[in-house]
Motif scaffolding. Structure first.
Motif, PDB file in Angstrom:
ATOM      1  N   ALA A   1       1.011  -1.190  -0.009  1.00 22.08           N
ATOM      2  CA  ALA A   1       0.010  -0.187  -0.021  1.00 22.08           C
ATOM      3  C   ALA A   1       0.998   1.209  -0.023  1.00 22.08           C
ATOM      4  O   ALA A   1       0.904   2.052   0.854  1.00 22.08           O
ATOM      5  N   TRP A   2       1.876   1.208  -0.883  1.00 22.38           N
ATOM      6  CA  TRP A   2       2.676   2.475  -1.114  1.00 22.38           C
ATOM      7  C   TRP A   2       2.850   2.964  -2.458  1.00 22.38           C
ATOM      8  O   TRP A   2       2.708   2.021  -3.299  1.00 22.38           O
ATOM      9  N   ASP A   3       2.922   3.948  -2.888  1.00 24.28           N
ATOM     10  CA  ASP A   3       3.117   4.586  -4.167  1.00 24.28           C
ATOM     11  C   ASP A   3       4.371   5.708  -4.139  1.00 24.28           C
ATOM     12  O   ASP A   3       4.608   6.067  -2.988  1.00 24.28           O
ATOM     13  N   LEU A   4       5.009   5.816  -5.319  1.00 25.66           N
ATOM     14  CA  LEU A   4       6.206   6.719  -5.450  1.00 25.66           C
ATOM     15  C   LEU A   4       5.911   7.557  -6.496  1.00 25.66           C
ATOM     16  O   LEU A   4       5.648   7.309  -7.475  1.00 25.66           O
ATOM     17  N   VAL A   5       6.317   8.741  -5.949  1.00 31.27           N
ATOM     18  CA  VAL A   5       6.513   9.954  -7.214  1.00 31.27           C
ATOM     19  C   VAL A   5       7.857  10.270  -7.180  1.00 31.27           C
ATOM     20  O   VAL A   5       8.744  10.628  -6.335  1.00 31.27           O
ATOM     21  N   ILE A   6       8.574  10.081  -8.244  1.00 29.99           N
ATOM     22  CA  ILE A   6      10.070  10.270  -8.413  1.00 29.99           C
ATOM     23  C   ILE A   6      10.071  11.585  -9.308  1.00 29.99           C
ATOM     24  O   ILE A   6       9.382  11.778 -10.315  1.00 29.99           O
ATOM     25  N   VAL A   7      10.787  12.535  -8.502  1.00 32.71           N
ATOM     26  CA  VAL A   7      10.774  13.882  -9.346  1.00 32.71           C
ATOM     27  C   VAL A   7      12.308  14.263  -9.537  1.00 32.71           C
ATOM     28  O   VAL A   7      13.086  14.192  -8.733  1.00 32.71           O
ATOM     29  N   THR A   8      12.210  14.863 -10.696  1.00 29.37           N
ATOM     30  CA  THR A   8      13.480  15.078 -11.432  1.00 29.37           C
ATOM     31  C   THR A   8      13.439  16.825 -11.934  1.00 29.37           C
ATOM     32  O   THR A   8      14.376  17.198 -12.233  1.00 29.37           O
ATOM     33  N   ASP A   9      12.204  17.221 -12.192  1.00 27.59           N
ATOM     34  CA  ASP A   9      11.981  18.431 -12.756  1.00 27.59           C
ATOM     35  C   ASP A   9      12.344  19.412 -11.661  1.00 27.59           C
ATOM     36  O   ASP A   9      11.845  19.586 -10.807  1.00 27.59           O
ATOM     37  N   ALA A  10      13.176  20.482 -12.376  1.00 29.26           N
ATOM     38  CA  ALA A  10      13.921  21.574 -11.302  1.00 29.26           C
ATOM     39  C   ALA A  10      12.560  22.217 -10.711  1.00 29.26           C
ATOM     40  O   ALA A  10      12.826  22.529  -9.427  1.00 29.26           O
ATOM     41  N   GLY A  11      11.710  22.561 -11.554  1.00 27.30           N
ATOM     42  CA  GLY A  11      10.477  23.264 -11.042  1.00 27.30           C
ATOM     43  C   GLY A  11       9.894  22.657  -9.825  1.00 27.30           C
ATOM     44  O   GLY A  11       9.543  23.290  -8.840  1.00 27.30           O
ATOM     45  N   GLN A  12       9.575  21.368  -9.918  1.00 27.75           N
ATOM     46  CA  GLN A  12       8.796  20.327  -9.020  1.00 27.75           C
ATOM     47  C   GLN A  12       9.821  20.370  -7.640  1.00 27.75           C
ATOM     48  O   GLN A  12       9.253  20.330  -6.722  1.00 27.75           O
ATOM     49  N   LEU A  13      11.044  20.317  -7.878  1.00 27.92           N
ATOM     50  CA  LEU A  13      11.925  20.102  -7.060  1.00 27.92           C
ATOM     51  C   LEU A  13      11.973  21.452  -6.072  1.00 27.92           C
ATOM     52  O   LEU A  13      11.897  21.129  -4.791  1.00 27.92           O
ATOM     53  N   GLU A  14      11.831  22.565  -6.762  1.00 29.58           N
ATOM     54  CA  GLU A  14      11.687  23.633  -6.128  1.00 29.58           C
ATOM     55  C   GLU A  14      10.305  23.865  -5.354  1.00 29.58           C
ATOM     56  O   GLU A  14      10.389  24.097  -4.057  1.00 29.58           O
ATOM     57  N   LEU A  15       9.260  23.317  -5.669  1.00 29.87           N
ATOM     58  CA  LEU A  15       8.106  23.310  -5.179  1.00 29.87           C
ATOM     59  C   LEU A  15       8.181  22.592  -3.806  1.00 29.87           C
ATOM     60  O   LEU A  15       7.510  22.910  -2.621  1.00 29.87           O
ATOM     61  N   LEU A  16       8.589  21.391  -3.887  1.00 32.62           N
ATOM     62  CA  LEU A  16       8.911  20.578  -3.122  1.00 32.62           C
ATOM     63  C   LEU A  16       9.646  20.883  -1.736  1.00 32.62           C
ATOM     64  O   LEU A  16       9.464  20.877  -0.626  1.00 32.62           O
ATOM     65  N   GLY A  17      10.890  21.842  -2.133  1.00 34.75           N
ATOM     66  CA  GLY A  17      11.574  22.414  -1.217  1.00 34.75           C
ATOM     67  C   GLY A  17      10.981  23.523  -0.414  1.00 34.75           C
ATOM     68  O   GLY A  17      11.180  23.770   0.665  1.00 34.75           O
ATOM     69  N   ASP A  18      10.085  24.147  -1.328  1.00 36.70           N
ATOM     70  CA  ASP A  18       9.629  25.156  -0.575  1.00 36.70           C
ATOM     71  C   ASP A  18       8.462  24.605   0.475  1.00 36.70           C
ATOM     72  O   ASP A  18       8.106  25.088   1.477  1.00 36.70           O
TER      73      ASP A  18
ATOM     74  N   GLN B   1      13.830  23.831   2.378  1.00 38.42           N
ATOM     75  CA  GLN B   1      15.023  22.819   2.516  1.00 38.42           C
ATOM     76  C   GLN B   1      15.543  22.651   1.257  1.00 38.42           C
ATOM     77  O   GLN B   1      15.125  21.973   0.234  1.00 38.42           O
ATOM     78  N   HIS B   2      16.904  23.380   1.115  1.00 39.19           N
ATOM     79  CA  HIS B   2      17.752  23.506  -0.018  1.00 39.19           C
ATOM     80  C   HIS B   2      18.073  22.157  -0.877  1.00 39.19           C
ATOM     81  O   HIS B   2      18.236  22.006  -1.978  1.00 39.19           O
ATOM     82  N   GLN B   3      18.082  20.947   0.123  1.00 36.89           N
ATOM     83  CA  GLN B   3      18.741  19.775  -0.172  1.00 36.89           C
ATOM     84  C   GLN B   3      17.912  19.197  -1.353  1.00 36.89           C
ATOM     85  O   GLN B   3      18.157  18.321  -2.125  1.00 36.89           O
ATOM     86  N   ILE B   4      16.559  19.428  -1.247  1.00 37.75           N
ATOM     87  CA  ILE B   4      15.660  18.766  -2.343  1.00 37.75           C
ATOM     88  C   ILE B   4      16.007  19.112  -3.736  1.00 37.75           C
ATOM     89  O   ILE B   4      16.252  18.396  -4.621  1.00 37.75           O
ATOM     90  N   PRO B   5      15.848  20.520  -4.051  1.00 33.47           N
ATOM     91  CA  PRO B   5      16.419  20.872  -5.452  1.00 33.47           C
ATOM     92  C   PRO B   5      17.729  20.656  -5.650  1.00 33.47           C
ATOM     93  O   PRO B   5      18.201  20.315  -6.648  1.00 33.47           O
TER      94      PRO B   5
END
Length: 175
Positions: A47-64, A69-73
């Motif tokens: 019962a788990w799913d995964l989103v692999i994020v490599t898009d720079a804009g998406q990584l910035e949104l996750l960091g925000d 947390q700067h380590q995400i982007p």
């Protein structure tokens, strides 16, 4: 691998917050997914799913969403490990909510150890605005993000934090 090799392997894994630029290769992604798929799960429902994020804009949104947390982007890749309530609730009703979170947590841990075996570095990020992450990734209502793992080729910290003596966590027979 003998017992001391295993203990050394575990002790050598640490959280990294500084990364070189770059994304995961397809082979690395496949290896991580195979590790997650081998993780134990309640009723073998995975019962788990995964989103692999490599898009720079998406990584910035996750960091925000994770309090800047700067380590995400900076890592170039992030794994957003999610609990899929529907999958486990189909068998376990409301208790399936807990089981889905447990399944996602175990899968994330297996991926962190697999990354370590690949000589990649990770950082588990649990402090994030869940609604921002759900919105950024367009997650369905029955999916809950449990952890964001920054992952990549890291620059090890100069020192590692001291750990609590394992016996400090243990209670025998009763609390």
């Amino acid at each position: 691998m003998d017992l001391s090799e295993f203990q050394n392997f575990l002790a050598a894994r640490y959280s990294v917050r500084e990364y070189e630029a770059g994304c995961l290769t397809e082979e690395e992604k496949d290896y991580l997914l195979q590790a997650a798929a081998s993780a134990p799960s309640a009723g073998n429902l995975e019962a788990w799913d995964l989103v692999i994020v490599t898009d720079a804009g998406q990584l910035e949104l996750l960091g925000d969403a994770a309090g800047n947390q700067h380590q995400i982007p900076d890592a170039g890749s992030a794994l957003v490990v999610c609990a899929n309530y529907i999958r486990s609730m189909s068998r376990y009703a409301d208790r399936g909510i807990l089981f889905a979170v447990q399944d996602a947590t175990i899968a994330a841990t297996y991926m962190m150890l697999a990354a370590h075996a690949l000589r990649l570095h990770t950082c588990w990020i649990g402090a994030f605005d869940e609604e921002e992450v759900k919105g950024a990734l367009d997650l369905p209502p029955h999916i809950r993000p449990v952890a964001i793992l920054s992952i990549g080729r890291g620059m090890p910290p100069e020192s590692h934090p001291e750990r609590m003596d394992p016996e400090g966590h243990v209670h025998y027979d009763i609390w």
